[in-house]
Design an enzyme around this catalytic site. Structure first.
Site, mmCIF file in Angstrom:
data_model
loop_
_atom_site.group_PDB
_atom_site.id
_atom_site.type_symbol
_atom_site.label_atom_id
_atom_site.label_comp_id
_atom_site.label_asym_id
_atom_site.label_seq_id
_atom_site.Cartn_x
_atom_site.Cartn_y
_atom_site.Cartn_z
ATOM 1 N N CYS A 112 54.351 -4.660 -101.181
ATOM 2 C CA CYS A 112 53.804 -4.974 -99.857
ATOM 3 C C CYS A 112 52.629 -4.042 -99.530
ATOM 4 O O CYS A 112 51.583 -4.148 -100.153
ATOM 5 C CB CYS A 112 54.901 -4.916 -98.798
ATOM 6 N N HIS A 152 59.735 -7.870 -100.880
ATOM 7 C CA HIS A 152 60.708 -6.793 -100.768
ATOM 8 C C HIS A 152 62.048 -7.250 -101.320
ATOM 9 O O HIS A 152 62.379 -8.436 -101.286
ATOM 10 C CB HIS A 152 60.904 -6.398 -99.302
#
Length: 447
Positions: free
Chosen positions: A294, A390
């Site tokens: 991310c 994630h």
């Protein structure tokens, strides 16, 4: 967490873990108001799973009363769906200087008309003062709402605490629902916030005769979604080293892992200021692995733009330049569950995306994974891994295959099963040391 109609909303990791422990589906109603501190003294305010706006601490105090209706609505929704609802306060009920407009402690308890159990953390010291002092500063109506207290994280002989219980009772008249001994395996559970990372040993790995595969994680001020590290910390023959300034990136590092960030540009600037950026580049040039998830993925590129200054007061910054790509932070926040297949190992990956940036590649890189909808995510190129997803390290098949590809000799490890076992042990631990029947009666809930 599910919002309905196939959409997803954002909640805190603590509430997610509590849902897992309760074996119920996570819901935005478990965390109706979430604050995510960003640089510049402001916080992103998440209400019912979606971005409400950005507020300074002072402005948030002004808008808190207006958010109470959302919190009460979530409470009512959960009450109608479950047999029991346990409300965890945020902060401390003793912060009476912040009582006006409170929606997370005694203010909520008063508005929702619920009984209160105080929990004192004896590991921090001063447990007698915690209970007696909190009780002393509360107004009479809030004192009457307290039905008892719990002493948590006790080390040693519980019998030595008997006199303390008598002292607390003499000052407050409150009953103790139990003294909970220290739970040794608590370190296996995911950390609630980044501060917990600083209070544990920097490097964790099972004892082994061979040198573990060392994953170094730079500790940045706005670090986020560090639960990505939890499975790696428990994996045999793998060591996770949280590198906190002013420490340098260790020379024996095998992989640098950059996790998420609540303010990618300011954290990238911090990494550069610590001298870590040059060290990461040298590490890769010398044959090491680098991974970004991310915000960490965004840092791998050449430039990060935030022209609207959404996350910080900085409109753009240079990345590490390991990949020929640029990121623009703008538009609506993407919050979704994700499934796909890892390109290099052909193993399934699953997790979630939660970010505002869009990344543009200026070269045709091999994607990190192909998603179920046919699109691709991230990059895997020349010992560099980058992904917006994630939770991928939680997948046992992916984790085992990816580490083997990096030359790690590790046995197959079922992280989810170990986590479930620890949660079961914790539940037994609490049932042994707490008078749960009395707590249920005090909460007017049938067990």
């Amino acid at each position: 967490a599910m919002l309905g109609d196939g959409a997803y909303g954002e909640i805190g990791r603590a509430q997610m873990m509590q849902a897992v422990a309760s074996r119920v589906a996570p819901s935005v109603h478990m965390n109706p108001v979430l604050l995510k501190p960003q640089s510049g003294g402001g916080s992103q305010v998440i209400v019912n799973g979606t971005v409400h706006g950005t507020a300074t601490a002072e402005y948030f105090r002004e808008i808190k009363p207006a958010l109470l209706s959302a919190v009460l609505h979530s409470f009512d929704t959960l009450q109608s769906a479950y047999d029991a609802v346990v409300v965890e306060g945020a902060g401390s009920p003793a912060e009476v200087n912040l009582r006006d407009g409170d929606i997370a402690n005694m203010g909520f308890a008063e508005s929702a008309d619920v009984p209160v159990v105080l929990v004192a953390d004896i590991d921090r010291g001063g447990s007698i003062a915690q209970v007696v002092g909190t009780y002393a500063v509360l107004p009479e109506s809030e004192k009457n709402r307290i039905v008892g207290y719990i002493i948590n994280k006790f080390r040693g002989d519980v019998g030595l605490y008997t006199d303390a219980l008598d002292i607390i009772h003499s000052h407050t008249g409150l009953r103790c629902f139990g003294v909970v001994p220290w739970f040794d395996n608590a370190h296996i559970l995911p950390a609630e916030d980044a501060m917990a990372l600083d209070s544990v040993c920097r490097m964790t790995s099972p004892k082994t005769k061979q040198k573990p595969f060392k994953i170094c994680v730079p500790r940045t001020p706005k670090m986020a979604n560090f639960d990505d590290l939890d499975p790696l910390r428990q994996t045999p023959n793998v060591a996770v080293d949280i590198v906190t300034a002013p420490r340098a990136i260790p020379n024996d590092c095998d992989m640098v892992l950059l996790v998420g960030s609540k303010s990618t540009i300011s954290d990238m600037a911090y990494i550069r200021d610590q001298g870590w950026a040059d060290a990461i580049i040298r590490h890769h040039q010398n044959g090491g692995w680098v991974m970004g998830i991310c915000g960490g993925y965004q840092m791998l590129g050449t430039t990060i733009y935030d022209t609207d200054k959404t996350e910080s007061d900085i409109s753009e910054t240079q990345g590490l330049g390991l990949l020929d790509m640029e990121t623009h932070i703008h538009g609506d926040k993407i919050v979704t569950k994700t499934q796909g297949t890892h390109s290099a190992t052909h193993t399934p990956i699953s997790g979630y995306e939660i970010h505002m940036g869009r990344t543009i590649h200026n070269q045709d890189y091999t994607p990190f994974c192909t998603l179920e909808n046919g699109t691709t995510d991230g990059v895997q190129h020349n010992r560099i891994l980058g992904s917006y997803v994630h939770g991928i390290w939680h997948g046992d098949d992916f984790r085992h295959s990816a580490l083997q590809q990096m030359g790690v000799n590790t046995p197959y490890f079922a992280y989810g099963e170990r986590l479930d076992a620890v949660l079961d042990n914790l539940a037994e631990h609490l049932e042994t040391h707490l008078d749960l029947d009395a707590i249920w009666r005090a909460g007017m809930v049938s067990p």
